[in-house]
Design a protein around this motif. Structure first.
Motif, PDB file in Angstrom:
ATOM      1  N   UNK A 171       0.944  -1.071   0.007  1.00 11.32           N
ATOM      2  CA  UNK A 171       0.082  -0.011  -0.005  1.00 11.32           C
ATOM      3  C   UNK A 171       0.902   1.318   0.076  1.00 11.32           C
ATOM      4  N   UNK A 172       0.713   2.086  -0.805  1.00  4.50           N
ATOM      5  CA  UNK A 172       1.247   3.275  -1.038  1.00  4.50           C
ATOM      6  C   UNK A 172       0.376   4.307  -0.918  1.00  4.50           C
ATOM      7  N   UNK A 173       0.855   5.960  -0.942  1.00  2.90           N
ATOM      8  CA  UNK A 173       0.271   6.852  -0.716  1.00  2.90           C
ATOM      9  C   UNK A 173      -1.198   6.836  -1.642  1.00  2.90           C
ATOM     10  N   UNK A 174      -0.906   6.897  -3.005  1.00  2.08           N
ATOM     11  CA  UNK A 174      -1.900   7.128  -3.885  1.00  2.08           C
ATOM     12  C   UNK A 174      -3.018   5.925  -3.884  1.00  2.08           C
ATOM     13  N   UNK A 175      -2.569   4.546  -3.796  1.00  2.00           N
ATOM     14  CA  UNK A 175      -3.522   3.648  -3.485  1.00  2.00           C
ATOM     15  C   UNK A 175      -4.341   3.610  -2.325  1.00  2.00           C
ATOM     16  N   UNK A 176      -3.712   4.235  -1.062  1.00  5.95           N
ATOM     17  CA  UNK A 176      -4.353   4.229   0.218  1.00  5.95           C
ATOM     18  C   UNK A 176      -5.403   5.381   0.039  1.00  5.95           C
ATOM     19  N   UNK A 177      -4.798   6.202  -0.483  1.00  6.55           N
ATOM     20  CA  UNK A 177      -6.055   7.638  -0.645  1.00  6.55           C
ATOM     21  C   UNK A 177      -7.136   7.269  -1.599  1.00  6.55           C
ATOM     22  N   UNK A 178      -6.942   6.466  -2.598  1.00  5.11           N
ATOM     23  CA  UNK A 178      -7.977   5.835  -3.344  1.00  5.11           C
ATOM     24  C   UNK A 178      -8.901   5.056  -2.504  1.00  5.11           C
ATOM     25  N   UNK A 182     -13.141   5.576  -0.888  1.00  5.69           N
ATOM     26  CA  UNK A 182     -13.984   4.745  -1.204  1.00  5.69           C
ATOM     27  C   UNK A 182     -14.648   4.249   0.101  1.00  5.69           C
ATOM     28  N   UNK A 183     -13.908   4.219   0.978  1.00  7.41           N
ATOM     29  CA  UNK A 183     -14.516   3.673   2.167  1.00  7.41           C
ATOM     30  C   UNK A 183     -15.149   4.912   3.024  1.00  7.41           C
ATOM     31  N   UNK A 184     -14.939   6.059   2.774  1.00  4.60           N
ATOM     32  CA  UNK A 184     -15.552   7.083   3.447  1.00  4.60           C
ATOM     33  C   UNK A 184     -14.327   7.702   4.468  1.00  4.60           C
ATOM     34  N   UNK A 185     -13.223   7.114   4.562  1.00  6.53           N
ATOM     35  CA  UNK A 185     -12.290   7.488   5.701  1.00  6.53           C
ATOM     36  C   UNK A 185     -11.602   8.631   5.113  1.00  6.53           C
ATOM     37  N   UNK A 186     -12.208   9.804   5.307  1.00 13.65           N
ATOM     38  CA  UNK A 186     -11.732  10.951   4.712  1.00 13.65           C
ATOM     39  C   UNK A 186     -10.351  11.554   5.447  1.00 13.65           C
TER      40      UNK A 186
END
Lengths: 214, 215
Positions: A171-178, A182-186
């Motif tokens: 898991x890297x920054x871009x995939x984690x943000x995406x 989607x999970x709603x964990x802003x």
């Protein structure tokens, strides 16, 4: 794992993965660029155009291509690289190669007329002249590496498709943000986004400073 | 001996900068004159092996540089040095620049620096040795470039407007040096608009629109 640990781990992994990608891409982009700059061959212009057009290749297309190559039944499946950080690094290195080649050739071309010709005229071999050219263009090389790193750390398609976004592993920054969006964990997504912007913003400033010096 | 045979050169296939140049020169000073755009710099660069002729050939001591490979090409190339009208100095100090041709020929350490200093003294600019190349004036750059070219100890020296940025005293010094080198057996080809070079030349070649008008 607490929130802060996870953020630090993701950021650190992103820097490592994209840093390795930049080093790999530099290793082959410099010889490719020197070859394109200093060798006269019939299709040089076409090769240069191919590199220039590949700069904007969609990352998901490259990710798909690499996925097919690296998947268990693909030609490189035996390497067992799919869903590993190394796979992301290789993918990102391939992704940023055209960009780096394009930036290096463009910036060193300006030096080539004077520096290369002078070195050759003084009796340097191609290798000796190339070393002088790289030495004189060191700021431009560092600049191209930073541009490459910025592109690598900011891409999503390759990291998602060949990395798999595995928590605590790929898991890297871009995939984690995406994922977090989607999970709603802003909260996590915004924190990562802010760190991401600080890193890329800082690099952009460094690139600009080096560009001005150039 | 430099032998130029039916030399043609074009940056593209339609427009030729040089059109069928033929001449032979051996020992002494040859001055190439002609209006801007006549092809003087291009001719020097081709003789120096920097540009490849589109047609024809240049023989240096009977050998065509572009027909040679590897070591033989480097050996032949090292007999000729071309100095640009606006020379480029590498980053670093003046002495490092003058030491460069010596370094690439395998000379290292103190000996290399001592020899480089000798050439700076010859050009009367040894006081600049530790100066950064980027801090020099145009005239000083021209003198350092000449010292660097001489450090390569070429048999053939190709000089493109070598005194364009120099004052009268320095110009006289360079002229005397060129005469001295020619007497010692070097072949020097100079592209220049200055009358003084014509006066000290064994031959003068007038180039116009890529053709020899007079020799």
């Amino acid at each position: 794992m607490n929130f802060l640990d996870e953020v630090i781990q993701i950021v650190f992994r992103s820097l490592m993965v994209s840093g390795l990608a930049t080093i790999l891409a530099t290793l082959w982009s410099i010889p490719i660029s020197l070859f394109l700059l200093t060798t006269d061959f019939k299709y040089r212009g076409i090769v240069q155009d191919i590199f220039n057009s590949l700069v904007s290749i969609p990352t998901v297309v490259l990710g798909l291509f690499l996925y097919i190559l690296l998947s268990r039944f693909g030609p490189l499946g035996f390497l067992g690289l799919l869903y590993t950080p190394i796979a992301i690094s290789i993918g990102q290195a391939i992704l940023i190669t055209p960009l780096m080649v394009s930036v290096i050739t463009t910036s060193l071309r300006r030096l080539k007329g004077g520096v290369w010709e002078t070195a050759i005229s003084l009796g340097a071999t191609r290798l000796q002249a190339s070393i002088v050219l790289l030495d004189e263009g060191l700021a431009q090389l560092v600049r191209s590496m930073l541009i490459g790193f910025n592109r690598a750390i900011g891409e999503l398609g390759v990291a998602l498709m060949v990395g798999g976004n595995i928590r605590g592993f790929t898991r890297v920054m871009t995939t984690a943000i995406a994922l977090e969006v989607t999970r709603g964990n802003f909260e996590l997504a915004l924190n990562l986004g802010a760190i991401f912007l600080i890193i890329t913003g800082t690099l952009t400033v460094v690139v600009r400073i080096l560009g001005v010096r150039e | 001996m430099i032998k130029v045979e039916d030399l043609w050169f074009g940056y593209n296939e339609e427009v030729y900068v040089l059109k069928g140049i033929d001449f032979t020169f051996n020992g002494g000073i040859l001055t190439i004159i002609g209006p801007n755009g006549a092809g003087k710099t291009t001719l020097l660069k081709i003789i120096g092996g920097i540009l490849k002729p589109t047609r024809g050939r240049v023989l240096i001591d009977g050998m065509d540089l572009w027909k040679l490979d590897g070591k033989a090409r480097i050996q032949l190339r090292r007999k000729i040095v071309y100095v640009h009208e606006k020379p480029v100095l590498f980053k670093g100090t003046v002495i490092e620049n003058v030491a460069y041709p010596l370094k690439i020929r395998g000379l290292k350490g103190r000996k290399c620096m001592e020899k480089a200093l000798k050439f700076l003294k010859l050009m009367e600019i040894d006081y600049l040795a530790e100066e950064k190349a980027s801090d020099l004036s145009a005239g000083q750059i021209q003198l350092v470039a000449l010292a660097r070219a001489l450090a390569a100890e070429p048999k053939y020296l190709l000089l493109d407007e070598p005194t364009s940025n120099l004052d009268t005293r320095r110009e006289r010094m360079v002229l005397n040096l060129i005469k001295h080198l020619a007497k010692k057996g070097k072949t020097i080809i100079v592209s220049s608009h200055r009358r003084k070079f014509i006066e000290i030349s064994e031959k003068t070649l007038l180039l116009n629109e890529g053709r020899i008008q007079a020799l």
